[in-house]
Motif scaffolding. Sequence first.
Motif, mmCIF file in Angstrom:
data_model
loop_
_atom_site.group_PDB
_atom_site.id
_atom_site.type_symbol
_atom_site.label_atom_id
_atom_site.label_comp_id
_atom_site.label_asym_id
_atom_site.label_seq_id
_atom_site.Cartn_x
_atom_site.Cartn_y
_atom_site.Cartn_z
ATOM 1 N N GLY A 159 97.950 73.869 -29.701
ATOM 2 C CA GLY A 159 98.808 72.690 -29.620
ATOM 3 C C GLY A 159 98.152 71.555 -28.863
ATOM 4 O O GLY A 159 98.277 70.377 -29.236
ATOM 5 N N GLY A 160 97.421 71.883 -27.794
ATOM 6 C CA GLY A 160 96.703 70.846 -27.066
ATOM 7 C C GLY A 160 95.629 70.190 -27.903
ATOM 8 O O GLY A 160 95.439 68.970 -27.862
ATOM 9 N N ALA A 161 94.908 71.001 -28.693
ATOM 10 C CA ALA A 161 93.870 70.440 -29.562
ATOM 11 C C ALA A 161 94.471 69.502 -30.601
ATOM 12 O O ALA A 161 93.928 68.417 -30.878
ATOM 13 C CB ALA A 161 93.103 71.563 -30.245
ATOM 14 N N LEU A 162 95.610 69.898 -31.186
ATOM 15 C CA LEU A 162 96.263 69.023 -32.168
ATOM 16 C C LEU A 162 96.755 67.728 -31.520
ATOM 17 O O LEU A 162 96.642 66.645 -32.104
ATOM 18 C CB LEU A 162 97.429 69.771 -32.816
ATOM 19 N N SER A 163 97.287 67.850 -30.312
ATOM 20 C CA SER A 163 97.734 66.645 -29.598
ATOM 21 C C SER A 163 96.558 65.724 -29.284
ATOM 22 O O SER A 163 96.669 64.495 -29.370
ATOM 23 C CB SER A 163 98.448 67.038 -28.303
ATOM 24 N N LYS A 164 95.426 66.325 -28.917
ATOM 25 C CA LYS A 164 94.223 65.527 -28.632
ATOM 26 C C LYS A 164 93.766 64.777 -29.880
ATOM 27 O O LYS A 164 93.377 63.601 -29.808
ATOM 28 C CB LYS A 164 93.112 66.459 -28.142
ATOM 29 N N GLY A 215 95.739 61.699 -30.406
ATOM 30 C CA GLY A 215 95.662 60.680 -29.372
ATOM 31 C C GLY A 215 96.576 60.888 -28.189
ATOM 32 O O GLY A 215 96.657 60.020 -27.318
ATOM 33 N N TYR A 216 97.268 62.024 -28.121
ATOM 34 C CA TYR A 216 98.157 62.301 -26.991
ATOM 35 C C TYR A 216 97.373 63.095 -25.944
ATOM 36 O O TYR A 216 97.544 64.325 -25.792
ATOM 37 C CB TYR A 216 99.384 63.070 -27.456
ATOM 38 N N ASP A 217 96.530 62.400 -25.212
ATOM 39 C CA ASP A 217 95.629 63.078 -24.276
ATOM 40 C C ASP A 217 96.383 63.787 -23.156
ATOM 41 O O ASP A 217 96.013 64.895 -22.755
ATOM 42 C CB ASP A 217 94.652 62.068 -23.679
ATOM 43 N N TRP A 247 96.755 72.561 -22.270
ATOM 44 C CA TRP A 247 95.599 73.400 -21.954
ATOM 45 C C TRP A 247 95.725 74.010 -20.564
ATOM 46 O O TRP A 247 95.338 75.159 -20.336
ATOM 47 C CB TRP A 247 94.311 72.577 -22.058
ATOM 48 N N LEU A 248 96.279 73.233 -19.635
ATOM 49 C CA LEU A 248 96.460 73.747 -18.274
ATOM 50 C C LEU A 248 97.454 74.912 -18.261
ATOM 51 O O LEU A 248 97.238 75.931 -17.590
ATOM 52 C CB LEU A 248 96.937 72.617 -17.364
ATOM 53 N N ILE A 249 98.532 74.774 -19.012
ATOM 54 C CA ILE A 249 99.521 75.865 -19.091
ATOM 55 C C ILE A 249 98.898 77.088 -19.754
ATOM 56 O O ILE A 249 99.136 78.234 -19.339
ATOM 57 C CB ILE A 249 100.770 75.382 -19.858
ATOM 58 N N ALA A 250 98.077 76.869 -20.796
ATOM 59 C CA ALA A 250 97.408 77.994 -21.456
ATOM 60 C C ALA A 250 96.458 78.704 -20.504
ATOM 61 O O ALA A 250 96.372 79.946 -20.508
ATOM 62 C CB ALA A 250 96.654 77.491 -22.688
ATOM 63 N N LEU A 309 86.558 72.755 -25.246
ATOM 64 C CA LEU A 309 87.479 71.645 -25.482
ATOM 65 C C LEU A 309 87.027 70.358 -24.810
ATOM 66 O O LEU A 309 87.654 69.318 -25.000
ATOM 67 C CB LEU A 309 88.871 72.025 -24.960
ATOM 68 N N ARG A 310 85.967 70.427 -24.027
ATOM 69 C CA ARG A 310 85.445 69.303 -23.247
ATOM 70 C C ARG A 310 86.564 68.644 -22.436
ATOM 71 O O ARG A 310 86.816 67.441 -22.519
ATOM 72 C CB ARG A 310 84.768 68.278 -24.155
ATOM 73 N N SER A 311 87.225 69.485 -21.664
ATOM 74 C CA SER A 311 88.398 69.063 -20.903
ATOM 75 C C SER A 311 88.054 68.915 -19.427
ATOM 76 O O SER A 311 87.639 69.884 -18.774
ATOM 77 C CB SER A 311 89.529 70.088 -21.076
ATOM 78 N N GLY A 312 88.259 67.716 -18.896
ATOM 79 C CA GLY A 312 88.060 67.510 -17.468
ATOM 80 C C GLY A 312 89.102 68.218 -16.631
ATOM 81 O O GLY A 312 88.808 68.726 -15.539
#
Length: 364
Positions: A89-94, A97-99, A106-109, A148-151
């Motif tokens: 779901g986070g990837a789809l939101s990304k 454009g819903y960063d 992703w944090l919850i996952a 996911l290249r997530s900060g």
Amino acid sequence: MTGYSKRLAHDVERWVGQGLIDRATGAAMLRDAEANDRRSFSFGFILMMMAALLLSAALLLVIASNWEAIPRLARVAVLFALIFAGYVGGALSKMRGYDAFAEAAWLIAAAAFGGGIALIGQMYHLAGDEETAILIWCAGTALAAILLRSGTLTIGAAAIAAAWLFTEGFDIWGRSVVPLAYPLAAAALWLVSLWTRSTAARHLLVLSLIAYAMMLAVDRDVTFVASCLAVVSLILLAASALAGPVVERLVRLDGRLPLHALLGFLTGAAMLQAEHTDNKAMLVVAALVVFAVIAATVYLLGRDSRGLRWLAYLGFAFELCFVYVATVGTMLGTAGLLLAVGLVLAIAAFLIIRIERRMKTEPA
């Protein structure tokens, strides 16, 4: 508009008035700065991250409560569903454009992944210890951050690594051992932060390394470890003063490496002095060195960093108080030290003022 944009607006107005740039160029600079500020700082993004942290904490508390009423397979299935839904779901939101939603999911996952490790070990009584579970959680979060290249996930991995350090070093689970492998873990996460462009994670890693040095000094040899910390910090300060742009391109700390280096030096010096309070001569020499380093840091690196100046002032005040307390009973010696330091600082201040005046009067 953030503080940087406000300062830039004043600077642009002055530059336009002086004829250095035209008004169209100034307006374009302001638009670019405001656009980048909106991307890098958003009150809504912060609220979303706070909500994700609260939901993650609630999830971990539910898992810790050992929900016996739910069958084991169902509990595991719920956790795997949360992990899958969070990452996908986070990837789809990304992609849409819903960063903020993406990072929160992703944090919850990641929290669900850590909770899953604890729950499976709890249900099936798997062999192992808590520190190993935390390491696996950290590694999984770091891998997700890379993919996911997530900060945000990079910051989470750095925080989990710091938690592992403190649980090992402060006898949380009944065995106090400072992990010698922590610098390797920090170096690996540093590389991950460069890939994910997470400056905040690098700041957290530097602070955790200073804390690691303090714990290692107490656990092993205060004099040796504190001396190493002070020397390494001095080298970083010198490198920042002599080759600041080059060092910044390597560490990418938004110009705040001198702030961390000064904190490391003051920490190492304080540990050394606390370890040798009975040696008054060494205290005096160490105090003079600390005052000299503080003065040089403020002069060479403090012009563009208010935080560095404030840390230097706090370090100066702390050093004065420490020397006074350590030498109480020898008031004449303390007075002599304060007199010498005062004279040195007065001479340094006079020279700095003269140099700054000469720099201001030089033609552009």
